[in-house]
Design an enzyme around this catalytic site. Structure first.
Site, mmCIF file in Angstrom:
data_model
loop_
_atom_site.group_PDB
_atom_site.id
_atom_site.type_symbol
_atom_site.label_atom_id
_atom_site.label_comp_id
_atom_site.label_asym_id
_atom_site.label_seq_id
_atom_site.Cartn_x
_atom_site.Cartn_y
_atom_site.Cartn_z
ATOM 1 C CG LEU A 33 -1.034 -2.296 14.655
ATOM 2 C CD1 LEU A 33 -1.817 -3.458 15.244
ATOM 3 C CD2 LEU A 33 -1.980 -1.298 13.999
ATOM 4 N N GLY A 36 -1.745 4.411 19.883
ATOM 5 C CA GLY A 36 -2.929 5.084 19.331
ATOM 6 C C GLY A 36 -3.913 4.062 18.779
ATOM 7 C CG HIS A 37 -2.843 1.842 15.267
ATOM 8 N ND1 HIS A 37 -1.484 2.016 15.136
ATOM 9 C CD2 HIS A 37 -3.409 2.359 14.141
ATOM 10 C CE1 HIS A 37 -1.233 2.604 13.973
ATOM 11 N NE2 HIS A 37 -2.373 2.826 13.356
ATOM 12 C CD GLN A 61 -5.544 5.138 2.944
ATOM 13 O OE1 GLN A 61 -6.527 4.391 3.015
ATOM 14 N NE2 GLN A 61 -5.058 5.738 4.027
ATOM 15 N N GLY A 147 -9.522 7.485 15.062
ATOM 16 C CA GLY A 147 -8.784 8.449 15.865
ATOM 17 C C GLY A 147 -9.055 9.889 15.456
ATOM 18 C CB VAL A 176 -2.657 7.789 21.988
ATOM 19 C CG1 VAL A 176 -1.583 7.311 22.948
ATOM 20 C CG2 VAL A 176 -4.012 7.205 22.370
ATOM 21 C CB SER A 185 2.168 9.246 13.356
ATOM 22 O OG SER A 185 2.254 8.940 11.971
HETATM 23 P P1 AMP Z 1 -3.702 4.275 10.328
HETATM 24 O O1 AMP Z 1 -3.099 2.941 10.591
HETATM 25 O O2 AMP Z 1 -2.727 5.396 10.366
HETATM 26 O O3 AMP Z 1 -4.600 4.273 9.103
HETATM 27 O O4 AMP Z 1 -4.685 4.562 11.545
HETATM 28 C C1 AMP Z 1 -5.703 3.653 11.885
HETATM 29 C C2 AMP Z 1 -6.612 4.301 12.909
HETATM 30 O O5 AMP Z 1 -5.851 4.628 14.082
HETATM 31 C C3 AMP Z 1 -7.242 5.600 12.429
HETATM 32 O O6 AMP Z 1 -8.589 5.662 12.910
HETATM 33 C C4 AMP Z 1 -6.387 6.645 13.054
HETATM 34 O O7 AMP Z 1 -7.035 7.886 13.239
HETATM 35 C C5 AMP Z 1 -6.079 5.992 14.393
HETATM 36 N N1 AMP Z 1 -4.881 6.594 14.991
HETATM 37 C C6 AMP Z 1 -3.675 6.776 14.405
HETATM 38 N N2 AMP Z 1 -2.832 7.431 15.254
HETATM 39 C C7 AMP Z 1 -3.543 7.659 16.381
HETATM 40 C C8 AMP Z 1 -3.245 8.298 17.630
HETATM 41 N N3 AMP Z 1 -2.045 8.826 17.875
HETATM 42 N N4 AMP Z 1 -4.211 8.350 18.566
HETATM 43 C C9 AMP Z 1 -5.445 7.822 18.324
HETATM 44 N N5 AMP Z 1 -5.792 7.205 17.173
HETATM 45 C C10 AMP Z 1 -4.863 7.120 16.212
#
Ligand code: AMP
Length: 286
Positions: A33, A36-37, A61, A147, A176, A185
């Site tokens: 995390l 962004g998360h 996925q 996100g 973010v 990321s």
């Molecule tokens: P993930 O863990 O990559 O599957 O992301 C989980 C959630 O966090 C998803 O809805 C992503 O779009 C969101 N997310 C990932 N990176 C960001 C970011 N930089 N800003 C906002 N949301 C994000």
């Protein structure tokens, strides 16, 4: 914060919250995390009464040559971050409990998955749509936060919630970024120092195109070319630079209705995505 590994516990916790008259917010993640998360969790904390989260590195996925085995996993640290950000509940299930042997249902979203990442990651969106539908089934009526960095994923999830009449309000949350502009990321931690410098050219290239658009350049071929030319020369593999309609994700020639300009490119062995929404670009360039 309650921490569980059994999927049915998510259903029980969300149902109990609703019985008490509390609204439910849901955030689905793969862990590792970052801010962004956590921005999704904080938004849910502000808008709902019971904030449920998941951490699940969904094998469905990932393609056979993708980074499933090296995807960063650090559950204890993540749980502490979620707790601090105000989450009430965390489900971190095993793959075997999300996909028991008898499980035979996959969810496919057409059209929205035909371009951008779709052709480059066969099966990816089916894996995403399937696991998200399972989590939506467990959580029940809620606001679910995703996100905008993963813009195509957000549109796919909005479509499946609408088409399957799920009692879910899907909320898109702005990307973010680090202070230098790089979209946060979990995969950024794969980047070396030199890789990171090259990766920065992605938001800078999108920013250049957003500026050109703000100065009146509405031809998407010109904008796409500008992005490609602005990428670091060390980025030799670009999956796509594409301007698409912000709702249908169909390619567009001219920026009239809101458009999303999206990039997927490889920095070394790391695939990064980013985008800018041209309707909102003047207010908030990347
Ligand atoms: P993930 O863990 O990559 O599957 O992301 C989980 C959630 O966090 C998803 O809805 C992503 O779009 C969101 N997310 C990932 N990176 C960001 C970011 N930089 N800003 C906002 N949301 C994000």
């Amino acid at each position: 914060m309650e921490f569980e590994t059994e999927p049915s516990r998510l259903a029980a916790a969300c149902t109990a919250a609703r019985v008490e008259g509390r609204s439910v917010g849901l955030i689905l993640t793969m862990g590792a995390l970052h801010e962004g998360h956590l921005s999704l969790v904080r938004r849910a904390r502000n808008e709902t009464d019971f904030v449920a989260t998941t951490i699940f590195v969904n094998p469905l996925q990932f393609g056979p040559k993708e980074d499933l085995s090296r995807y960063p996993r650090r559950l204890n640290e993540d749980a502490a971050l979620l707790h601090q950000a105000g989450a009430d509940f965390l489900l971190a299930p095993e793959a075997s409990s999300m996909y028991p042997a008898a499980s035979v249902t996959h969810v496919t979203v057409a059209q929205l998955t035909e371009n951008l990442c779709g052709p480059h990651r066969p099966g990816h969106f089916e894996g995403v749509a399937t696991v998200v539908t399972k989590f939506f089934g467990l959580a029940g009526a809620c606001k679910a936060y995703f996100g905008q960095k993963d813009y195509q994923q957000l549109k796919v999830i909005e479509a499946l919630a609408r088409d399957l009449f799920l009692p879910i309000e899907v909320v898109g949350v702005p990307t973010v970024r680090d202070a230098d502009g790089l979209a946060l990321s979990s995969r950024n931690q794969y980047l070396s120092h030199a890789d990171r410098a090259a990766a920065l050219s992605i938001p800078h290239a999108l920013q250049a195109a957003a500026r050109a658009w703000a100065h009146g350049e509405h031809n998407t071929s010109v904008l796409e070319r500008l992005v490609r030319q602005s990428l670091s020369p060390t980025i030799t593999r670009v999956d796509y630079v594409q301007a698409v309609d912000a709702q249908t994700l169909a390619p567009v020639d001219d920026v009239q209705a809101p458009v999303v300009l999206a990039v997927a490119a490889w920095v070394g062995s790391t695939r990064l995505i980013d985008n800018v929404q041209l309707a909102a670009a003047m207010a908030s360039p990347p």
